[in-house]
Design a protein around this motif. Sequence first.
Motif, short mmCIF file in Angstrom:
data_model
loop_
_atom_site.label_atom_id
_atom_site.label_comp_id
_atom_site.label_asym_id
_atom_site.label_seq_id
_atom_site.Cartn_x
_atom_site.Cartn_y
_atom_site.Cartn_z
N ASP A 147 0.83 -1.21 0.00
CA ASP A 147 0.00 0.00 0.00
C ASP A 147 0.86 1.26 0.00
OD1 ASP A 147 -2.70 -1.25 0.25
OD2 ASP A 147 -1.85 -2.00 2.13
N LYS A 148 2.02 1.18 0.66
CA LYS A 148 2.90 2.35 0.75
C LYS A 148 4.35 1.87 0.72
CE LYS A 148 -0.71 4.84 1.15
NZ LYS A 148 -1.47 4.92 2.37
N ILE A 149 5.25 2.77 0.31
CA ILE A 149 6.69 2.48 0.29
C ILE A 149 7.45 3.62 0.97
CG2 ILE A 149 8.73 2.09 -1.16
CD1 ILE A 149 6.84 1.15 -3.39
N ILE A 150 8.39 3.24 1.83
CA ILE A 150 9.31 4.18 2.47
C ILE A 150 10.73 3.76 2.11
CG2 ILE A 150 10.19 5.06 4.67
CD1 ILE A 150 7.39 4.36 5.86
N VAL A 151 11.58 4.72 1.79
CA VAL A 151 12.96 4.43 1.38
C VAL A 151 13.93 5.02 2.40
CG1 VAL A 151 14.68 4.75 -0.42
CG2 VAL A 151 12.30 4.42 -1.05
N ILE A 152 14.89 4.22 2.83
CA ILE A 152 15.94 4.70 3.74
C ILE A 152 17.28 4.61 3.03
CG2 ILE A 152 17.10 4.34 5.96
CD1 ILE A 152 14.61 2.82 6.91
N ASN A 153 18.05 5.68 3.04
CA ASN A 153 19.39 5.61 2.45
C ASN A 153 20.25 6.78 2.91
OD1 ASN A 153 21.37 4.32 0.97
ND2 ASN A 153 20.85 5.30 -0.96
N ARG A 154 21.54 6.56 2.81
CA ARG A 154 22.51 7.62 3.08
C ARG A 154 22.70 8.46 1.82
NH1 ARG A 154 27.78 4.89 4.69
NH2 ARG A 154 27.55 4.06 2.60
N VAL A 155 22.84 9.76 1.97
CA VAL A 155 23.15 10.66 0.86
C VAL A 155 24.64 10.97 0.90
CG1 VAL A 155 22.77 12.94 -0.13
CG2 VAL A 155 20.84 11.65 0.81
N LYS A 156 25.33 10.70 -0.21
CA LYS A 156 26.76 10.99 -0.27
C LYS A 156 27.20 11.05 -1.73
CE LYS A 156 29.83 7.90 0.60
NZ LYS A 156 30.70 6.88 1.24
N PRO A 157 28.41 11.54 -1.99
CA PRO A 157 28.92 11.55 -3.36
C PRO A 157 29.05 10.13 -3.91
CG PRO A 157 30.22 12.99 -1.96
CD PRO A 157 29.32 12.22 -1.06
N HIS A 158 28.76 9.97 -5.19
CA HIS A 158 28.89 8.65 -5.82
C HIS A 158 30.35 8.39 -6.15
CE1 HIS A 158 28.17 5.33 -8.67
NE2 HIS A 158 27.09 5.14 -7.94
N THR A 159 30.65 7.13 -6.43
CA THR A 159 32.03 6.75 -6.73
C THR A 159 32.36 6.77 -8.22
OG1 THR A 159 31.41 4.42 -6.81
CG2 THR A 159 32.11 5.30 -4.67
N ALA A 160 31.33 6.97 -9.08
CA ALA A 160 31.60 6.83 -10.52
C ALA A 160 30.99 7.92 -11.39
CB ALA A 160 31.12 5.46 -11.01
N PHE A 161 30.21 8.83 -10.83
CA PHE A 161 29.66 9.91 -11.64
C PHE A 161 29.37 11.12 -10.77
CE2 PHE A 161 25.78 7.90 -10.07
CZ PHE A 161 24.90 8.95 -9.88
N LYS A 246 25.61 19.28 1.44
CA LYS A 246 25.97 19.17 2.86
C LYS A 246 26.79 17.91 3.12
CE LYS A 246 21.85 21.70 4.39
NZ LYS A 246 20.56 21.65 5.11
N ALA A 247 26.41 16.82 2.46
CA ALA A 247 27.14 15.56 2.65
C ALA A 247 28.58 15.68 2.19
CB ALA A 247 26.43 14.43 1.90
N LYS A 248 28.80 16.35 1.07
CA LYS A 248 30.17 16.53 0.56
C LYS A 248 31.02 17.34 1.53
CE LYS A 248 29.25 16.06 -4.41
NZ LYS A 248 29.26 16.70 -5.74
N ALA A 249 30.40 18.32 2.17
CA ALA A 249 31.14 19.15 3.13
C ALA A 249 31.54 18.36 4.38
CB ALA A 249 30.30 20.36 3.52
#
Length: 418
Positions: A147-161, A246-249
């Motif tokens: 019925d619903k979806i929640i997403v959890i993840n860390r925000v950070k610079p990628h390693t390839a783009f 902010k994550a990059k800093a």
Amino acid sequence: MGIINDLLKDVPIPKMIKIRQNFHAPEIADVPEAVHKSIQQANVLHRISPGDRVAIAVGSRGVADIAIITREVVNAVKQVGGNPFIVPAMGSHGGATAEGQKEVLIHLGVTEEFVGAPICSSMEVVEVGRLDNGLPVYTDKLAYEADKIIVINRVKPHTAFRGPVESGLMKMITIGLGKQKGAEAAHKYSFKYMSKHVIEMAKIVIRKAPVIFGVAVLENAYDRPAKIVTVPAEHIETVEPELLIKAKALMPRIMFSPIDVLVVDEIGKDISGDGMDPNITGRYATPYATGGPEVTRIVVLSLSEKTQGNANGIGLADITTNKVKEQIVWEKGYANALTSTVVSVVKLPMCLETEELAVKAAIKTCNAFDMNRVRMVRIKNTLVLRDIWISESLLDEARQMKDIEILSEPFEMDFSIT
């Protein structure tokens, strides 16, 4: 290997000094409280009706306190009468199998007992749309039917783009929830177009699947939660670029460059998608991302326990050991490479009999003008950068840096700590 020993016997290994790199590092004191506070501030729980089956997407990265964060999101869902369950959202990781992906979560501490919700793992997907260029967009079938979806993840610079959105909520929605087929589609035209495709695909999933919000985690330089932000689904596209800045800093770094030899004690998928984060090592698998120190030779001494034989990223090293080679479960890294279309990360570097020989080989081939003055740095892994080791040749430089503390006298390199 007698000839190898002869070639390397006179190569000097410098004495090492333990130092501490001090970074600006805000840290959340109470993670459970921060999770609930961020959800309340976003005012999103009313989107869950009593009895709703709520899929909570959790990935394979070594996000700090991921089990605690997941547990508290589960508790928040339960508080409003929802029935939460966990879905692995990790593309092709875990060997691209349902059981393998469940095992990855368990190794990260996300167990059914701890988080208080069942883990429902499947590689089945539903096609929810196509890009203008014909690329299909997939999402996890179990999540799609919830019925619903929640997403959890860390925000950070990628390693390839590089792009306004890199590794974070939108990538989790696109590639994580897309499972192997979704990850394969997103990577099909290479990382050159990844930034554009991640955003376009995520927007389709958000429109077609019942995604209600994301929980974004920012980490400090010591791999600890610095900020938790809950973002309503319709605002993810505009909010995530701000979080990435902010994550990059907040990212740590090795405060020395150039480096002749970088010794990395362990690599693993739990540490970085590339085993060792190119943002830290300066060694990238694609030409679409840059940054980090200038490093001539990289030595890898072991695989992390949690990577379970997945040596994705070993190809970014120059030298390793036979022990590491014997630990590799090739199918796991190959599955990642075939999905991402980046094959250099699973190539095998020079393998030597001992760690000492591996380090000596790196010193011999780094083309330093004076091997007795080699600029060498040793780190546990690319997540742990507070306390590291530097060669004597870097000591004067370190003494001049206000953010560095000298913690030891020079000592012989210890190969027992891996």
